[in-house]
Design a protein around this motif. Structure first.
Motif, PDB file in Angstrom:
ATOM      1  N   PHE A 112      93.775 104.705  32.313  1.00  0.00           N
ATOM      2  CA  PHE A 112      94.415 104.858  31.588  1.00  0.00           C
ATOM      3  C   PHE A 112      94.567 103.414  30.327  1.00  0.00           C
ATOM      4  CE2 PHE A 112      97.404 101.950  30.337  1.00  0.00           C
ATOM      5  CZ  PHE A 112      99.052 102.829  29.882  1.00  0.00           C
ATOM      6  N   PRO A 113      94.396 103.825  29.181  1.00  0.00           N
ATOM      7  CA  PRO A 113      94.294 102.758  28.461  1.00  0.00           C
ATOM      8  C   PRO A 113      94.502 102.060  27.834  1.00  0.00           C
ATOM      9  CG  PRO A 113      95.106 105.094  27.685  1.00  0.00           C
ATOM     10  CD  PRO A 113      94.911 105.339  28.721  1.00  0.00           C
ATOM     11  N   LEU A 114      93.513 101.122  28.874  1.00  0.00           N
ATOM     12  CA  LEU A 114      94.789  99.273  28.248  1.00  0.00           C
ATOM     13  C   LEU A 114      94.109  98.960  27.687  1.00  0.00           C
ATOM     14  CD1 LEU A 114      94.181  97.843  32.191  1.00  0.00           C
ATOM     15  CD2 LEU A 114      96.630  98.690  30.660  1.00  0.00           C
ATOM     16  N   ASP A 115      95.178  99.169  25.994  1.00  0.00           N
ATOM     17  CA  ASP A 115      94.781  98.176  24.983  1.00  0.00           C
ATOM     18  C   ASP A 115      95.535  97.087  25.228  1.00  0.00           C
ATOM     19  OD1 ASP A 115      97.136  98.669  24.232  1.00  0.00           O
ATOM     20  OD2 ASP A 115      97.221 100.175  22.599  1.00  0.00           O
ATOM     21  N   SER A 116      95.117  96.051  24.025  1.00  0.00           N
ATOM     22  CA  SER A 116      95.647  94.832  24.038  1.00  0.00           C
ATOM     23  C   SER A 116      97.343  94.495  24.368  1.00  0.00           C
ATOM     24  CB  SER A 116      95.742  93.961  22.891  1.00  0.00           C
ATOM     25  OG  SER A 116      96.691  94.240  21.628  1.00  0.00           O
ATOM     26  N   GLU A 117      98.266  95.849  23.723  1.00  0.00           N
ATOM     27  CA  GLU A 117      99.772  95.534  23.442  1.00  0.00           C
ATOM     28  C   GLU A 117     100.556  96.132  25.242  1.00  0.00           C
ATOM     29  OE1 GLU A 117     101.428  94.372  22.014  1.00  0.00           O
ATOM     30  OE2 GLU A 117      99.889  94.594  19.801  1.00  0.00           O
ATOM     31  N   ALA A 118      99.709  97.495  25.843  1.00  0.00           N
ATOM     32  CA  ALA A 118     100.218  97.441  27.008  1.00  0.00           C
ATOM     33  C   ALA A 118      99.175  96.913  27.716  1.00  0.00           C
ATOM     34  CB  ALA A 118      99.001  99.184  26.932  1.00  0.00           C
ATOM     35  N   LYS A 119      98.568  95.700  28.412  1.00  0.00           N
ATOM     36  CA  LYS A 119      98.258  94.808  29.244  1.00  0.00           C
ATOM     37  C   LYS A 119      99.175  93.606  28.639  1.00  0.00           C
ATOM     38  CE  LYS A 119      92.936  95.168  28.582  1.00  0.00           C
ATOM     39  NZ  LYS A 119      91.509  94.164  27.654  1.00  0.00           N
ATOM     40  N   VAL A 120      99.809  92.849  27.649  1.00  0.00           N
ATOM     41  CA  VAL A 120     100.727  92.134  27.825  1.00  0.00           C
ATOM     42  C   VAL A 120     101.839  93.070  29.132  1.00  0.00           C
ATOM     43  CG1 VAL A 120     102.414  91.000  26.332  1.00  0.00           C
ATOM     44  CG2 VAL A 120     100.242  91.650  25.676  1.00  0.00           C
ATOM     45  N   PHE A 121     102.041  93.620  28.404  1.00  0.00           N
ATOM     46  CA  PHE A 121     103.679  94.554  29.439  1.00  0.00           C
ATOM     47  C   PHE A 121     103.302  95.151  30.986  1.00  0.00           C
ATOM     48  CE2 PHE A 121     104.875  96.324  25.324  1.00  0.00           C
ATOM     49  CZ  PHE A 121     105.802  95.614  24.999  1.00  0.00           C
ATOM     50  N   LEU A 177      99.544  83.007  26.912  1.00  0.00           N
ATOM     51  CA  LEU A 177     100.607  84.156  27.407  1.00  0.00           C
ATOM     52  C   LEU A 177     101.632  84.029  27.721  1.00  0.00           C
ATOM     53  CD1 LEU A 177      99.984  86.660  29.437  1.00  0.00           C
ATOM     54  CD2 LEU A 177     100.462  84.792  31.761  1.00  0.00           C
ATOM     55  N   GLY A 178     102.246  81.742  27.927  1.00  0.00           N
ATOM     56  CA  GLY A 178     103.660  82.581  27.917  1.00  0.00           C
ATOM     57  C   GLY A 178     104.636  82.910  26.446  1.00  0.00           C
ATOM     58  N   ARG A 179     103.321  82.397  25.155  1.00  0.00           N
ATOM     59  CA  ARG A 179     103.999  83.398  24.045  1.00  0.00           C
ATOM     60  C   ARG A 179     103.555  84.162  23.538  1.00  0.00           C
ATOM     61  NH1 ARG A 179     103.861  78.621  20.410  1.00  0.00           N
ATOM     62  NH2 ARG A 179     103.425  79.935  19.231  1.00  0.00           N
ATOM     63  N   ARG A 180     102.561  85.568  24.208  1.00  0.00           N
ATOM     64  CA  ARG A 180     102.365  86.436  23.732  1.00  0.00           C
ATOM     65  C   ARG A 180     103.824  87.161  25.144  1.00  0.00           C
ATOM     66  NH1 ARG A 180      97.605  90.150  23.594  1.00  0.00           N
ATOM     67  NH2 ARG A 180      99.207  91.081  22.692  1.00  0.00           N
ATOM     68  N   LEU A 181     103.814  86.673  26.009  1.00  0.00           N
ATOM     69  CA  LEU A 181     104.968  87.681  26.982  1.00  0.00           C
ATOM     70  C   LEU A 181     106.770  87.686  25.732  1.00  0.00           C
ATOM     71  CD1 LEU A 181     104.888  86.105  30.979  1.00  0.00           C
ATOM     72  CD2 LEU A 181     103.917  88.064  29.609  1.00  0.00           C
ATOM     73  N   LEU A 182     106.798  86.183  25.423  1.00  0.00           N
ATOM     74  CA  LEU A 182     107.818  86.165  24.558  1.00  0.00           C
ATOM     75  C   LEU A 182     107.689  87.401  23.268  1.00  0.00           C
ATOM     76  CD1 LEU A 182     109.701  82.962  23.367  1.00  0.00           C
ATOM     77  CD2 LEU A 182     109.311  84.161  21.589  1.00  0.00           C
ATOM     78  N   GLU A 183     106.628  86.554  22.507  1.00  0.00           N
ATOM     79  CA  GLU A 183     106.745  88.317  21.507  1.00  0.00           C
ATOM     80  C   GLU A 183     107.086  89.224  21.896  1.00  0.00           C
ATOM     81  OE1 GLU A 183     102.909  86.750  19.650  1.00  0.00           O
ATOM     82  OE2 GLU A 183     103.528  84.531  19.138  1.00  0.00           O
ATOM     83  N   HIS A 184     106.755  89.683  22.707  1.00  0.00           N
ATOM     84  CA  HIS A 184     107.031  90.777  23.049  1.00  0.00           C
ATOM     85  C   HIS A 184     107.914  91.200  23.689  1.00  0.00           C
ATOM     86  CE1 HIS A 184     102.398  91.016  22.187  1.00  0.00           C
ATOM     87  NE2 HIS A 184     102.296  92.817  22.615  1.00  0.00           N
ATOM     88  N   ALA A 197     106.414  77.014  24.650  1.00  0.00           N
ATOM     89  CA  ALA A 197     105.458  76.049  25.049  1.00  0.00           C
ATOM     90  C   ALA A 197     105.747  75.248  26.310  1.00  0.00           C
ATOM     91  CB  ALA A 197     106.537  74.883  23.344  1.00  0.00           C
ATOM     92  N   ASN A 198     104.567  74.373  26.353  1.00  0.00           N
ATOM     93  CA  ASN A 198     103.928  73.320  27.421  1.00  0.00           C
ATOM     94  C   ASN A 198     105.653  71.583  27.586  1.00  0.00           C
ATOM     95  OD1 ASN A 198     103.283  72.787  30.530  1.00  0.00           O
ATOM     96  ND2 ASN A 198     101.567  72.037  28.699  1.00  0.00           N
ATOM     97  N   GLY A 199     106.418  73.025  28.239  1.00  0.00           N
ATOM     98  CA  GLY A 199     107.596  71.686  27.703  1.00  0.00           C
ATOM     99  C   GLY A 199     108.404  71.607  28.851  1.00  0.00           C
ATOM    100  N   PRO A 200     110.405  71.119  28.524  1.00  0.00           N
ATOM    101  CA  PRO A 200     110.816  71.378  28.961  1.00  0.00           C
ATOM    102  C   PRO A 200     112.204  71.847  28.847  1.00  0.00           C
ATOM    103  CG  PRO A 200     111.050  69.374  27.619  1.00  0.00           C
ATOM    104  CD  PRO A 200     109.729  69.699  27.693  1.00  0.00           C
ATOM    105  N   LEU A 201     111.427  73.005  28.286  1.00  0.00           N
ATOM    106  CA  LEU A 201     112.250  74.073  27.303  1.00  0.00           C
ATOM    107  C   LEU A 201     112.635  75.384  28.590  1.00  0.00           C
ATOM    108  CD1 LEU A 201     111.026  74.261  23.988  1.00  0.00           C
ATOM    109  CD2 LEU A 201     113.531  73.253  25.116  1.00  0.00           C
TER     110      LEU A 201
END
Length: 349
Positions: A112-121, A177-184, A197-201
Motif C-alpha cells: 500500500f502506497p503510504l503517502d503523508s495524507e494516507a498515513k494521517v488517516f 500529531l494532534g494538529r494534523r488530526l484536526l487539519e484532516h 494545543a497542549n492545554g485545557p481545551l
C-alpha cells in the motif's frame, strides 16, 4: 483569495475521497478475512497468500446487498483498485474483471502506497480504535465555556496518553500529531474555535471510524444542503466540482448595512471561527463591500472544517473590524496575515 478555486476544490475533494475510501476499504478487508473470502489460494502449482477471486467476491457483494447487480459491484471494486486499495496479484490487470482472477488488498502484502495524507488517516484510525478498546478515562462528558460535550478529551491529557502508549516520543511531536488530526478532520475543537494545543481545551473525534459504511456510498455524490428563505438577502447557486462534491455559491440579492447586521434582536447572530490555512489556502472566497460576505466555501477545506458556510457576513479578521471595507482589503488582510486566522461573522438565525 481569488486563486483558491480549482486547486482548493481539488485538494479538499481528494482528502475527503481518500478518507472514505481508506476507511471503507479497510472495513471490507476485515470482513472478507472473517468470512474466509480472503485466503491463501493455489494456481498452477503456485500459492498466492491472502487473496480473493473476483467472481466470488462479486457474488458475495450481491448476496450481502452491498451491490444491487454485478455491474455496480464491478464499479465499486474498480474504485478501490483505482485508489490502490486492491490490485491484481501479478499486477497484470488495471481493470477489475468479473472473472476467476486473483486480487489482493495491498495492506495484506505490504504494497500500500503510504503517502503523508494516507498515513494521517491510518494513524487516526489506529488511535481511535486503541482508545475505544482500552479502559481509560480520557473520553468523558466534560464542560467548556458553559457547554456540555460527550466523549470529549482534554488536549494536554491526550498528549499524555499518546506518550504513555508509545505513540509518540516527545510532547512537541504529539502536539504536531494532534494538529494534523484536526487539519484532516479526524478530531475537532468542541466549538470549532481553536486549533489543537497542549492545554485545557476540549476536543472530540469528528470521524467515527466504526460507523458501518456501505460500499455503495463510495459511488454516491455528497451534497451540502443549505436552506434558502424568502427573506434572505442571498440566493444560492449550485456548483458541481470536479471532485464529486456539491458546493454552493452565494449571490447577494440586496445590500445589508452594518447597522442591520448588528441590530439587537435582529435576524443575525455572531459566530467566531478559527481557520488554519493549508498549502493551498483557507478554503473560502470573500466578495462584496461594506460588509463583505462569504461567497464560496470548499466543502472539504479548512474553512468548512471550522464550520464556515456561504451566506456569512464578515465582521472582523484577527480582531480588526472590517465592516466598512471591501473584499479586496479583507482578502489582503487574510493573505498577508498569519496562517491561522480568527474570523467573526454574522449568520442568519
Amino acid at each position: 483569495m481569488d486563486g483558491i478555486g480549482n486547486n482548493m476544490q481539488k485538494k479538499a475533494a481528494e482528502l475527503e475521497r481518500l478518507a472514505e475510501v481508506l476507511v471503507t476499504g479497510e472495513q471490507l478487508r476485515l470482513r472478507l478475512h472473517e468470512v474466509k473470502v480472503i485466503k491463501d489460494r493455489r494456481h498452477h502449482l503456485r500459492t498466492y497468500p491472502n487473496c480473493f477471486v473476483a467472481k466470488e467476491l462479486i457474488d458475495w457483494l450481491i448476496e450481502h446487498k452491498e451491490a444491487s447487480d454485478r455491474d455496480t459491484a464491478i464499479t465499486i471494486m474498480q474504485k478501490l483498485l483505482d485508489q490502490s486499495i486492491i490490485h491484481h496479484v501479478c499486477d497484470e490487470h488495471r481493470e477489475f474483471k468479473d472473472l476467476k482472477l486473483f486480487y489482493r488488498f495491498r495492506k495484506d502484502d505490504g504494497t500500500f502506497p503510504l503517502d503523508s495524507e494516507a498515513k494521517v488517516f491510518m494513524r487516526g484510525q489506529r488511535i481511535y480504535e486503541k482508545l475505544m478498546n482500552t479502559e481509560n478515562t480520557l473520553l468523558q462528558t466534560r464542560e467548556e465555556e458553559g457547554g456540555t460535550y460527550e466523549r470529549a478529551l482534554v488536549g494536554s491529557e491526550f498528549i499524555d496518553w499518546l506518550l504513555q502508549e508509545g505513540e509518540m516520543a516527545a510532547r512537541e511531536e504529539a502536539e504536531q500529531l494532534g494538529r494534523r488530526l484536526l487539519e484532516h478532520g479526524i478530531i475537532q475543537h468542541v466549538t470549532n474555535k481553536h486549533h489543537f494545543a497542549n492545554g485545557p481545551l476540549l476536543f472530540q473525534f469528528r470521524m467515527n471510524f466504526r460507523r458501518r459504511r456501505r460500499l455503495i456510498e463510495l459511488l454516491h455524490e455528497r451534497s451540502r444542503c443549505i436552506p434558502e428563505s424568502q427573506d434572505s438577502p442571498f440566493c444560492l447557486r449550485k456548483l458541481n466540482s470536479d471532485g464529486g462534491n456539491t458546493s454552493f455559491l452565494s449571490v447577494l440579492k440586496r445590500q445589508v448595512s452594518p447597522e442591520e447586521l448588528q441590530t439587537l434582536g435582529g435576524p443575525f447572530i455572531k459566530k467566531t471561527f478559527t481557520i488554519v490555512g493549508d498549502a493551498v489556502g483557507w478554503g473560502f472566497v470573500v466578495r462584496g463591500s461594506k460588509p463583505c460576505h462569504i461567497q464560496a466555501v470548499d466543502p472539504g477545506g479548512p474553512a468548512a472544517a471550522a464550520g464556515m458556510k456561504v451566506c456569512h457576513f464578515v465582521v472582523s479578521v484577527n480582531g480588526l473590524c472590517v465592516l466598512s471595507h471591501d473584499y479586496r482589503t479583507v482578502s489582503s488582510l487574510i493573505l498577508t496575515g498569519p496562517r491561522t486566522i480568527v474570523m467573526e461573522v454574522m449568520e442568519e438565525s
